[in-house]
Design a protein around this motif. Sequence first.
Motif, PDB file in Angstrom:
ATOM      1  N   LYS A  31      13.904  16.284  44.308  1.00 27.38           N
ATOM      2  CA  LYS A  31      13.299  16.996  45.427  1.00 27.38           C
ATOM      3  C   LYS A  31      14.307  17.894  46.121  1.00 27.38           C
ATOM      4  N   LYS A  32      15.614  17.606  45.979  1.00 24.17           N
ATOM      5  CA  LYS A  32      16.627  18.442  46.584  1.00 24.17           C
ATOM      6  C   LYS A  32      16.872  19.674  45.713  1.00 24.17           C
ATOM      7  N   THR A  33      17.285  20.734  46.352  1.00 18.51           N
ATOM      8  CA  THR A  33      17.722  21.909  45.599  1.00 18.51           C
ATOM      9  C   THR A  33      19.110  21.632  45.031  1.00 18.51           C
ATOM     10  N   PRO A  34      19.519  22.362  43.969  1.00 20.60           N
ATOM     11  CA  PRO A  34      20.830  22.099  43.366  1.00 20.60           C
ATOM     12  C   PRO A  34      21.978  22.231  44.346  1.00 20.60           C
ATOM     13  N   LYS A  35      21.885  23.130  45.328  1.00 18.81           N
ATOM     14  CA  LYS A  35      22.973  23.331  46.276  1.00 18.81           C
ATOM     15  C   LYS A  35      23.072  22.209  47.308  1.00 18.81           C
ATOM     16  N   GLN A  36      22.003  21.433  47.445  1.00 18.67           N
ATOM     17  CA  GLN A  36      22.001  20.368  48.441  1.00 18.67           C
ATOM     18  C   GLN A  36      22.666  19.096  47.933  1.00 18.67           C
ATOM     19  N   HIS A  37      22.965  19.033  46.651  1.00 19.85           N
ATOM     20  CA  HIS A  37      23.605  17.852  46.093  1.00 19.85           C
ATOM     21  C   HIS A  37      25.110  17.926  46.324  1.00 19.85           C
ATOM     22  N   SER A  38      25.700  16.778  46.477  1.00 24.02           N
ATOM     23  CA  SER A  38      27.144  16.694  46.655  1.00 24.02           C
ATOM     24  C   SER A  38      27.816  16.482  45.301  1.00 24.02           C
ATOM     25  N   PHE A  61      22.117  22.530  37.510  1.00 25.33           N
ATOM     26  CA  PHE A  61      23.329  22.908  38.268  1.00 25.33           C
ATOM     27  C   PHE A  61      24.134  24.007  37.575  1.00 25.33           C
ATOM     28  N   ILE A  62      23.829  24.268  36.294  1.00 20.32           N
ATOM     29  CA  ILE A  62      24.569  25.293  35.545  1.00 20.32           C
ATOM     30  C   ILE A  62      23.865  26.631  35.740  1.00 20.32           C
ATOM     31  N   SER A  63      24.307  27.330  36.725  1.00 23.34           N
ATOM     32  CA  SER A  63      23.719  28.619  37.080  1.00 23.34           C
ATOM     33  C   SER A  63      24.788  29.476  37.741  1.00 23.34           C
ATOM     34  N   PRO A  64      24.761  30.795  37.541  1.00 19.86           N
ATOM     35  CA  PRO A  64      25.767  31.647  38.196  1.00 19.86           C
ATOM     36  C   PRO A  64      25.767  31.540  39.712  1.00 19.86           C
ATOM     37  N   SER A  65      24.624  31.171  40.290  1.00 21.49           N
ATOM     38  CA  SER A  65      24.539  31.064  41.747  1.00 21.49           C
ATOM     39  C   SER A  65      24.982  29.707  42.279  1.00 21.49           C
ATOM     40  N   SER A  66      25.222  28.741  41.394  1.00 17.92           N
ATOM     41  CA  SER A  66      25.640  27.413  41.843  1.00 17.92           C
ATOM     42  C   SER A  66      27.104  27.423  42.257  1.00 17.92           C
ATOM     43  N   PRO A  67      27.501  26.492  43.129  1.00 23.67           N
ATOM     44  CA  PRO A  67      28.920  26.385  43.486  1.00 23.67           C
ATOM     45  C   PRO A  67      29.766  26.056  42.262  1.00 23.67           C
ATOM     46  N   LEU A  95      22.457  28.552  29.056  1.00 26.04           N
ATOM     47  CA  LEU A  95      22.963  28.546  30.428  1.00 26.04           C
ATOM     48  C   LEU A  95      24.462  28.815  30.465  1.00 26.04           C
ATOM     49  N   LEU A  96      25.194  28.266  29.504  1.00 29.87           N
ATOM     50  CA  LEU A  96      26.634  28.508  29.459  1.00 29.87           C
ATOM     51  C   LEU A  96      26.942  29.988  29.233  1.00 29.87           C
ATOM     52  N   ILE A  97      26.195  30.616  28.334  1.00 29.68           N
ATOM     53  CA  ILE A  97      26.426  32.037  28.062  1.00 29.68           C
ATOM     54  C   ILE A  97      26.074  32.884  29.276  1.00 29.68           C
ATOM     55  N   ASP A  98      25.007  32.498  29.990  1.00 25.97           N
ATOM     56  CA  ASP A  98      24.632  33.232  31.205  1.00 25.97           C
ATOM     57  C   ASP A  98      25.739  33.155  32.262  1.00 25.97           C
ATOM     58  N   VAL A  99      26.307  31.964  32.407  1.00 30.49           N
ATOM     59  CA  VAL A  99      27.397  31.815  33.371  1.00 30.49           C
ATOM     60  C   VAL A  99      28.631  32.581  32.908  1.00 30.49           C
ATOM     61  N   ASP A 104      28.316  38.264  36.785  1.00 31.50           N
ATOM     62  CA  ASP A 104      29.275  38.864  37.711  1.00 31.50           C
ATOM     63  C   ASP A 104      29.711  37.892  38.793  1.00 31.50           C
ATOM     64  N   GLU A 105      28.820  36.964  39.172  1.00 35.75           N
ATOM     65  CA  GLU A 105      29.119  36.054  40.269  1.00 35.75           C
ATOM     66  C   GLU A 105      30.048  34.917  39.876  1.00 35.75           C
ATOM     67  N   SER A 106      30.216  34.695  38.583  1.00 35.07           N
ATOM     68  CA  SER A 106      30.988  33.535  38.130  1.00 35.07           C
ATOM     69  C   SER A 106      32.476  33.734  38.405  1.00 35.07           C
ATOM     70  N   ASP A 107      33.109  32.632  38.763  1.00 38.37           N
ATOM     71  CA  ASP A 107      34.546  32.657  38.992  1.00 38.37           C
ATOM     72  C   ASP A 107      35.276  32.703  37.651  1.00 38.37           C
ATOM     73  N   GLU A 108      36.479  33.310  37.641  1.00 41.11           N
ATOM     74  CA  GLU A 108      37.230  33.442  36.393  1.00 41.11           C
ATOM     75  C   GLU A 108      37.645  32.087  35.837  1.00 41.11           C
ATOM     76  N   THR A 109      37.947  31.142  36.715  1.00 43.41           N
ATOM     77  CA  THR A 109      38.300  29.801  36.240  1.00 43.41           C
ATOM     78  C   THR A 109      37.123  29.139  35.547  1.00 43.41           C
ATOM     79  N   ILE A 110      35.938  29.295  36.119  1.00 45.00           N
ATOM     80  CA  ILE A 110      34.731  28.739  35.504  1.00 45.00           C
ATOM     81  C   ILE A 110      34.462  29.410  34.172  1.00 45.00           C
ATOM     82  N   LYS A 111      34.682  30.722  34.100  1.00 44.07           N
ATOM     83  CA  LYS A 111      34.451  31.433  32.845  1.00 44.07           C
ATOM     84  C   LYS A 111      35.369  30.920  31.742  1.00 44.07           C
ATOM     85  N   GLU A 112      36.582  30.615  32.095  1.00 50.52           N
ATOM     86  CA  GLU A 112      37.512  30.096  31.091  1.00 50.52           C
ATOM     87  C   GLU A 112      37.074  28.727  30.594  1.00 50.52           C
TER      88      GLU A 112
END
Length: 607
Positions: free
Chosen positions: A13-20, A47-53, A110-114, A118-126
């Motif tokens: 029921k929570k959105t992905p951003k609301q999870h810890s 949780f695997i989305s370019p907009s996720s933390p 999802l991995l390829i999308d991330v 453009d929003e993805s961090d370089e560390t995450i991309k690596e």
Amino acid sequence: MESPMKKTKKMKKKTPKQHSITEIKTLGQELLSSASHINNLPLLLTFISPSSPPHHILESILSLHSFFLPLLPQLPSSAATSSSSSADSDQSEFIYLTWLRSKFDEFLKLLIDVLVADESDETIKEVVLDTLMEFVKVANGGAFHSSLYNRILRSIIHSTSNAEFLIDLLISKYFKYIDVRYFTFISLEKLTRNLDGKDASDDKTASADGTDESQLSSSTEFIIHNMYYTISHIPPLEKSDDTSHLEMWSLTDDKQLKSKKRNNNVLSAARIAKKMKLKFTKAWIAYLRLPLPLDLFKEVLVNLHQAVIPHLSNPIMLCDFLTRSYDVGGVVSVMALNSLFILMTQHGLEYPKFYEKLYALLVPSIFMAKHRARFFQLLDSCLKSPLLPAYLAASFAKKLSRLLLSVPPSGALVITSLVHNILRRHPSINCLVHREEVNEDSEHRTDEETNSNLDNAHNVAKPCQKSGLDHFNIEESDPMKSGAMRSSLWEIDTALHHYCPPVSRFALSLGTDLTVRAKTSEVNIGDFSAGSYATILGAEITRRVKQVPLAFYKTTPSSLFSENDFAGWTFKCEENSETIIDNNENGAKDLLDQEHSPAKRQRIECQ
């Protein structure tokens, strides 16, 4: 206590951003601990989305990677899930594995999308790229997963932003493996053919020579640049029979390699090494068929002779591309000359109009071009053959001499050295140095007729007098019709009086008898081809001067210029000390009192 199903429903029921981060770690640990928590799999995928933390993406990737990795050998292929029957196995088991396969495919997407977002961090991309390459290594039963790698490479090249960062990661981490390089060439050839057949088919004719890029869309141009950045940074395979030093990304275990020998899709390092040159050739030939933008077109031509030609299976396949580039003219022809010269001298390419095109490149602007040094060295090499016709050698020598009148001093040094070598190599045109006045009946001769009577042209003649007529036509594009054999190198005489001392000194060498080959030697064009005002000035400063001009005066001069230098002008001072005192009584008195020497007093009176 709550059951796992109820707990999972509450978390959904929570959105992905609301999870810890703790909740995501708990979901992953439960998924890895027991199959009863399989419902955590779809939740972790959210949780695997370019907009996720970034931390959410990282924790989800780590958990899902650990979950799918041991299951990959059991999962059916994507094509088998739609056609396979469950008669030979338990239906529930087959449905479960098919569902896992669909979730794994979703995970890859999802991995390829991330990866390319453009929003993805370089560390995450690596991290994402490392995860995908790990699946490339193991997801195909130990063999290299070429289809997955092709998807990854295509997404990177078609990415509109930060593609160079991802390509640099591939270069630094994975291009050292021979199988990665091998399948990169295969993928680039496929991507190039698809782009050539779909995206760039309409404007290929307009910009195939790199002269018109206005019709290329910005996305297509960006893709072409990414392709070149990738293909130009793949290390070529060195020529060696020993393949034991070659590293492979897949099949690192020798036992696993022996068990897969029957599979034709499994390639060893030795088989890849034998096929590498062919894949390299196909990838480059396919890429050079694309409508390259002008800036990229020039860069390809500059690097072609070093980075591509030595590693092609059949370099003669570049003849169409290079001859088309050589026909463009201007600086593009200069850049194509290097590679074209290699094909002509080392691979037997015949190009009938080569010297005619080379003759057309001799324009004043070539002496200011960026790649003029290499051009002049190639020009000297092209005119080295003793089989060169006399009229052709005369045309080049005469046109270079005419250009000497309008080029900077550095260009004059290059021209003098080129003419020096031409006259030494082709004694039949030394008649151009000392020629008598041309008779009236010889004015209508062609260069072919003059060339047939060269034996009579070696007679010692008086220096050419001013006849007011030069039969050489610099506007003529055909060297045979230029009239150079009926002219003379009178332009060289002007170099003897050049304002730049190195030019005048060097021009004196043309006055010697260059037909005596034992007493003369060729000039190294490389010593002058990259010259400029700075190099000439530096050479003059460091030059050891034997005689230094000095000025001696019998009497101390009283003025800067003498009366003989400026007739009608006088530099005598008619003012006396009384006038100075009247103009400035106090200051002049003090100044005259302080000065006691006659020279100083005289200098003050003349102020």
